[in-house]
Each structure stands twice: as C-alpha cells, then as structure tokens.
Design a protein around this motif. Structure first.
Motif, short mmCIF file in Angstrom:
data_model
loop_
_atom_site.label_atom_id
_atom_site.label_comp_id
_atom_site.label_asym_id
_atom_site.label_seq_id
_atom_site.Cartn_x
_atom_site.Cartn_y
_atom_site.Cartn_z
N VAL A 106 0.86 -1.18 0.00
CA VAL A 106 0.00 0.00 0.00
C VAL A 106 0.90 1.24 0.00
N PRO A 107 0.97 1.98 -1.10
CA PRO A 107 1.84 3.15 -1.15
C PRO A 107 1.30 4.29 -0.29
N ALA A 108 2.20 4.96 0.42
CA ALA A 108 1.82 6.20 1.11
C ALA A 108 1.45 7.22 0.03
N PRO A 109 0.35 7.92 0.20
CA PRO A 109 -0.12 8.79 -0.88
C PRO A 109 0.66 10.09 -0.98
N SER A 110 0.70 10.63 -2.19
CA SER A 110 1.28 11.96 -2.43
C SER A 110 0.17 13.00 -2.47
N ARG A 111 0.53 14.25 -2.24
CA ARG A 111 -0.45 15.31 -2.44
C ARG A 111 -0.86 15.34 -3.90
N PRO A 112 -2.12 15.54 -4.21
CA PRO A 112 -2.57 15.53 -5.61
C PRO A 112 -1.78 16.48 -6.51
N ALA A 113 -1.50 17.68 -6.03
CA ALA A 113 -0.77 18.64 -6.84
C ALA A 113 0.65 18.15 -7.12
N ALA A 114 1.29 17.56 -6.11
CA ALA A 114 2.65 17.06 -6.29
C ALA A 114 2.67 15.90 -7.29
N ALA A 115 1.69 15.01 -7.20
CA ALA A 115 1.62 13.88 -8.13
C ALA A 115 1.45 14.37 -9.57
N ARG A 116 0.62 15.39 -9.75
CA ARG A 116 0.43 15.93 -11.11
C ARG A 116 1.74 16.51 -11.64
N GLU A 117 2.46 17.24 -10.80
CA GLU A 117 3.72 17.84 -11.23
C GLU A 117 4.75 16.78 -11.59
N ARG A 118 4.69 15.63 -10.93
CA ARG A 118 5.69 14.58 -11.16
C ARG A 118 5.26 13.58 -12.23
N SER A 152 5.22 18.69 3.37
CA SER A 152 5.83 18.45 4.68
C SER A 152 7.25 18.99 4.80
N VAL A 153 7.84 19.44 3.68
CA VAL A 153 9.22 19.93 3.72
C VAL A 153 9.29 21.15 4.65
N GLY A 154 10.23 21.10 5.59
CA GLY A 154 10.42 22.21 6.52
C GLY A 154 9.61 22.11 7.79
N LEU A 155 8.72 21.12 7.87
CA LEU A 155 7.91 20.96 9.07
C LEU A 155 8.62 20.05 10.08
N ASP A 156 8.47 20.36 11.37
CA ASP A 156 9.05 19.48 12.38
C ASP A 156 8.08 18.34 12.65
N ALA A 157 8.45 17.46 13.58
CA ALA A 157 7.66 16.25 13.82
C ALA A 157 6.23 16.58 14.24
N ALA A 195 5.62 10.45 10.78
CA ALA A 195 4.25 10.96 10.83
C ALA A 195 3.39 10.37 9.72
N THR A 196 3.94 10.27 8.52
CA THR A 196 3.16 9.73 7.40
C THR A 196 2.82 8.27 7.62
N LEU A 197 3.81 7.48 8.02
CA LEU A 197 3.56 6.06 8.23
C LEU A 197 2.56 5.82 9.36
N ARG A 198 2.66 6.59 10.43
CA ARG A 198 1.70 6.44 11.52
C ARG A 198 0.28 6.80 11.07
N ALA A 199 0.17 7.92 10.33
CA ALA A 199 -1.16 8.35 9.86
C ALA A 199 -1.76 7.33 8.90
N CYS A 200 -0.94 6.78 8.02
CA CYS A 200 -1.43 5.78 7.07
C CYS A 200 -1.81 4.50 7.80
N ARG A 201 -0.97 4.07 8.74
CA ARG A 201 -1.27 2.86 9.53
C ARG A 201 -2.59 3.02 10.27
N ASP A 202 -2.78 4.20 10.88
CA ASP A 202 -4.00 4.44 11.65
C ASP A 202 -5.23 4.49 10.75
N ALA A 203 -5.09 5.10 9.56
CA ALA A 203 -6.22 5.18 8.63
C ALA A 203 -6.65 3.79 8.18
N LEU A 204 -5.67 2.95 7.85
CA LEU A 204 -6.00 1.59 7.44
C LEU A 204 -6.57 0.78 8.59
N GLY A 205 -5.99 0.95 9.77
CA GLY A 205 -6.51 0.24 10.93
C GLY A 205 -7.95 0.63 11.24
#
Length: 224
Positions: A106-118, A152-157, A195-205
């Motif tokens: 299960v891939p951790a999701p990207s922001r929609p705007a970032a995915a479009r740019e990439r 998330s770039v530049g954000l602390d934990a 943070a991303t892995l915890r949020a994804c784990r919790d969403a799936l759980g």
C-alpha cells in the motif's frame, strides 16, 4: 492504470534487464555501478515511537539520495526499476518466504498537486515495479491525502503530525482484499519523523485493515 504510469512501468521493467546508466552517478552501468552500490545500505530499522516496524534500504545520503531525487523531483521515472531493485531484498526480509498467501503493498499517498507535477504518484509506481512478475505480491491504493494537506518539507515532527491529522483518507472500494494469512505493508520513499507512516497505519486500521510493517527506500530519521 494511468497511460503515463503504464509507459513508465514498462520502461522501468526494461531498465532492469537492458544496459543503461547507474542510478546514482550516471556512468554506463545499470542499475548501479559498484562504487555507488557500495555506498547504499546496509538496511536500517529506524525506530518510530508509536509507529509500525520499518525496514529501509539505506540511509538518505550519497548515491541513494541522489537517485531518489532524480526519480522523484527531476522527472527520471525510468529509475523506478533501479530503486525497486534495492527494495527486493528488503521486501523479502519483511514479508518472509512465500506461504501461499498474498503480500499487499500500500503506497503512502502523495499530495494531488505534487503527483500531477511529477507525472504520477512516484511511490505507487515504485510499488507496481516491485510487484511486477510476482504472483504473491499485489498493490492496493486505498489511501489519498485531502487537498488541504501541506507539503511536509520544513515541518518538524509535531507540525507533520498536525498536518496529516484527519487528512489521510481511505477509499473503501480500493482496500486490499486481504484474506487469512495475507500481510499488508506500507511503502514510502523516505521516512523522516514517521508521521506519514503512523497516519497511514492508523487510517487503514480504522478501516479494519491491520498493517504488518512498512518498507521504505531511505531512512532520514535523526540518528540517536
């Protein structure tokens, strides 16, 4: 599958078997020249308080960092094969030997705007490349980020956790069809605070899908 991603997947599979350039430095050796490969790894097990168990292919430094940035930020979708090649032993160690059940990535999701740019979701592309040709490995994409999620770039934990709170959404129709004995693994490119892995784990759980562990390319967790 998106036509752009389909072309990228085909190119990545070809890259695994045909000569080309090193993912790290660009010399005419595929997928990695000996010098760059010697600087990748060993695998690490970053500890995430309250998070899933994680196995990473290596630290976020040197040729591995260079290759990921070329793949993720500079349009080198053809490097999916070279990066997936590094994840094969990591996946095998986490998933264990085949036992007649499925391993769901299960891939951790990207922001929609970032995915479009990439030109598509780079982690999902990596998962499809990793699963190609393996009957026991499947890919499900039930997770997405709400549009108001910040980069998330530049954000602390703490800021990363707050940014993701309630913003990892689950599409019930895309959940992995996990049967008895199946294992669900999260996949991401870089782990920094967890943070991303915890949020994804919790969403799936919360949707009734337990996560066994996480597999990532790069460990950027601050060394203790």
């Amino acid at each position: 599958m998106d036509p752009v991603d389909a072309r990228a997947l085909g190119a990545a599979l070809v890259d695994l078997v045909l000569p080309g350039e090193c993912a790290g430095c660009g010399v005419a050796v595929r997928p990695w020249c000996p010098a760059c490969l010697a600087q990748v790894g060993p695998p690490t097990r970053p500890w995430l308080p309250g998070g899933p168990a994680v196995l990473a292919a290596g630290r976020y430094t040197g040729p591995l960092r260079a290759a990921l940035l070329r793949y993720k930020e500079r349009g080198r979708r053809d490097l999916a094969g070279a990066l997936a090649w590094l994840l094969v032993p990591v996946l095998d160690e986490v998933a264990g030997p085949p036992r007649g059940s499925a391993v769901w990535l299960v891939p951790a999701p990207s922001r929609p705007a970032a995915a479009r740019e990439r030109g598509g979701d780079h982690v999902a592309r990596l998962c499809r490349t990793l699963a190609a040709g393996r009957a026991d490995v499947r890919v499900a994409r039930p997770l997405r980020l709400a549009r108001r999620t910040r980069d998330s770039v530049g954000l602390d934990a703490a800021q990363r956790a707050a940014n993701l709170a309630g913003r990892v959404l689950v599409h019930p129709g895309a959940l992995p069809g996990a049967g008895p004995g199946d294992r669900v693994l999260l996949v991401d490119d870089v782990v920094t605070t967890g943070a991303t892995l915890r949020a994804c784990r919790d969403a799936l759980g919360g949707a009734g899908v337990p996560v066994a562990a996480a597999v990532v390319l790069c460990d950027a967790v601050r060394e203790r």
